[in-house]
Motif scaffolding. Structure first.
Motif, short mmCIF file in Angstrom:
data_model
loop_
_atom_site.label_atom_id
_atom_site.label_comp_id
_atom_site.label_asym_id
_atom_site.label_seq_id
_atom_site.Cartn_x
_atom_site.Cartn_y
_atom_site.Cartn_z
N VAL A 69 0.83 -1.20 0.00
CA VAL A 69 0.00 0.00 0.00
C VAL A 69 0.87 1.25 0.00
CG1 VAL A 69 -1.96 -1.12 1.13
CG2 VAL A 69 -0.20 -0.04 2.53
N ASP A 70 0.27 2.31 -0.53
CA ASP A 70 0.95 3.60 -0.60
C ASP A 70 -0.11 4.69 -0.51
OD1 ASP A 70 2.98 5.44 -0.82
OD2 ASP A 70 3.46 5.01 -2.92
N LYS A 71 0.31 5.91 -0.28
CA LYS A 71 -0.57 7.06 -0.28
C LYS A 71 -0.01 8.12 -1.21
CE LYS A 71 -2.77 6.97 4.33
NZ LYS A 71 -4.14 7.38 4.08
N VAL A 72 -0.88 9.00 -1.72
CA VAL A 72 -0.36 10.15 -2.46
C VAL A 72 0.41 11.02 -1.48
CG1 VAL A 72 -2.17 10.12 -4.20
CG2 VAL A 72 -2.53 11.41 -2.11
N LEU A 78 2.82 6.17 5.73
CA LEU A 78 2.04 5.05 6.24
C LEU A 78 2.85 4.28 7.27
CD1 LEU A 78 0.52 3.60 2.96
CD2 LEU A 78 -0.79 4.40 4.90
N PRO A 79 2.17 3.63 8.23
CA PRO A 79 2.90 2.72 9.12
C PRO A 79 3.46 1.55 8.31
CG PRO A 79 0.54 2.46 9.40
CD PRO A 79 0.74 3.67 8.53
N THR A 80 4.55 0.97 8.79
CA THR A 80 5.20 -0.10 8.05
C THR A 80 4.25 -1.28 7.81
OG1 THR A 80 7.28 0.50 9.10
CG2 THR A 80 7.20 -1.64 8.00
N ILE A 155 -7.51 5.82 3.83
CA ILE A 155 -7.66 5.43 2.42
C ILE A 155 -6.28 5.17 1.84
CG2 ILE A 155 -8.57 6.07 0.17
CD1 ILE A 155 -10.46 8.00 1.61
N VAL A 156 -6.09 3.98 1.29
CA VAL A 156 -4.80 3.60 0.72
C VAL A 156 -4.99 3.10 -0.70
CG1 VAL A 156 -3.77 3.04 2.96
CG2 VAL A 156 -4.95 1.25 1.66
N GLN A 157 -3.97 3.30 -1.52
CA GLN A 157 -3.93 2.65 -2.82
C GLN A 157 -3.12 1.38 -2.67
OE1 GLN A 157 -1.75 4.69 -5.91
NE2 GLN A 157 -0.64 5.96 -4.43
N ALA A 158 -3.57 0.32 -3.33
CA ALA A 158 -3.03 -1.00 -3.04
C ALA A 158 -2.80 -1.82 -4.30
CB ALA A 158 -3.98 -1.76 -2.11
N THR A 159 -1.97 -2.86 -4.11
CA THR A 159 -1.81 -3.86 -5.14
C THR A 159 -3.11 -4.65 -5.31
OG1 THR A 159 -0.84 -5.26 -3.41
CG2 THR A 159 0.69 -4.13 -4.89
#
Length: 304
Positions: A69-72, A78-80, A155-159
């Protein structure tokens, strides 16, 4: 160069229903990793050590859904590691401790960390897996983070989370709600429904853990109630689902909504399914039997 054919467009053209495919993962382990370094498979992404790769692969093999996961940038770091549905997160500066936490979580032991009381919205933007997830997912993700209350939603963007042909694909945790065919334009109404602790019916796929026809019938009953100004969180169903199903098999399930008994008719139909753009490009695909909603009618009154 031939024009790219998107699997989401083909899925709509063939009339395959969104409803009925609502199963969401029971346990999710989210690892913060920059989107630009995502690869397929995700545990072989850029800059991952052999030990971390092995730990993530083992977690996936054990039945967990492992998501990078990542954020803009504007949304901060993000936490690990973040475990769902426990909603526990922690940072692990030392990779050996991170790997130990992953193995422990696979064994059912949640690592020590802080509790996140918010709902987590996981939005697939995995361009390495499917072009439709980049095409629809990233715009939907950006629309969500632009207007969401960060005190209510993580809200996260994810694989890849499944359902590429129904992109944009989202999972809401810990509620285990799966949504598809989300767009940036639907973001305000979607978030408003979640803020009211309601299901967003236009993009909802169905209740996790239920058979496909039951998911479709319950959702049909929920929509029937919503059209009449009522919100229902769960609808009891009755009726038998056959063990053996062929194309053309018909089924009627019954739902009691307030003082009404609903008769919900479905039929089984074959669809040619190409699950992602890669399958389309290769000319692959398979015929899959799906349940489709025919009609909802009322029978008065509902029995007590």
């Amino acid at each position: 160069m031939s024009k790219h054919v998107f699997c989401t467009d083909l899925c709509r053209e063939r009339g395959e229903p969104l409803e009925g495919l609502g199963d969401a993962p029971q346990r999710i382990l989210m690892l913060a990793w920059p989107r630009g370094k995502w690869r397929t498979p995700r545990w072989e992404s850029v800059d991952m050590s052999a030990d971390l790769t092995a730990a993530l692969h083992a977690a996936s093999q054990a039945g967990l859904h492992v998501a990078l996961v990542d954020k803009v940038e504007a949304q901060g770091s993000l936490p690990t590691l973040h475990a769902l549905p426990e909603n526990v997160f922690a940072d692990f500066p030392d990779e050996a401790d991170l790997i130990k936490a992953i193995h422990n979580y696979v064994d059912g032991n949640v690592f020590a960390g802080r509790i996140d009381t918010r709902s987590t919205i996981i939005c697939c933007t995995d361009s390495r897996r499917d072009a439709c997830c980049a095409r629809h997912g990233f715009s939907t993700y950006k629309a969500l983070v632009a207007i969401a209350d960060p005190a209510r939603f993580n809200i996260v963007q994810a694989t890849h989370i499944g359902g590429c042909r129904f992109a944009a694909s989202l999972v809401v945790m810990p509620q285990r709600q799966r949504y598809g065919r989300m767009t940036a334009g639907l973001a305000p109404a979607f978030l408003a429904a979640l803020e009211r602790d309601e299901i967003y019916l236009p993009a909802y796929k169905g209740r996790s853990g239920q058979p496909e026809p039951a998911q479709i019938a319950e959702l049909a009953a929920m929509r029937w109630a919503a059209e009449r100004g009522h919100t229902v969180r769960e609808v009891p169903l009755s009726g038998s689902i056959p063990d053996h199903v062929d194309e053309g098999t018909e089924l009627t399930l019954f739902a009691d909504v307030f003082s009404e008994r609903l008769s919900i008719r479905l039929h089984a139909q074959n669809f040619f399914v190409q699950g992602n753009c890669g399958v389309v490009a290769e000319g692959g695909g398979q015929t899959t039997l799906r349940w489709c909603l025919d009609a909802v009618s009322t029978e008065h009154p509902a029995p007590h």
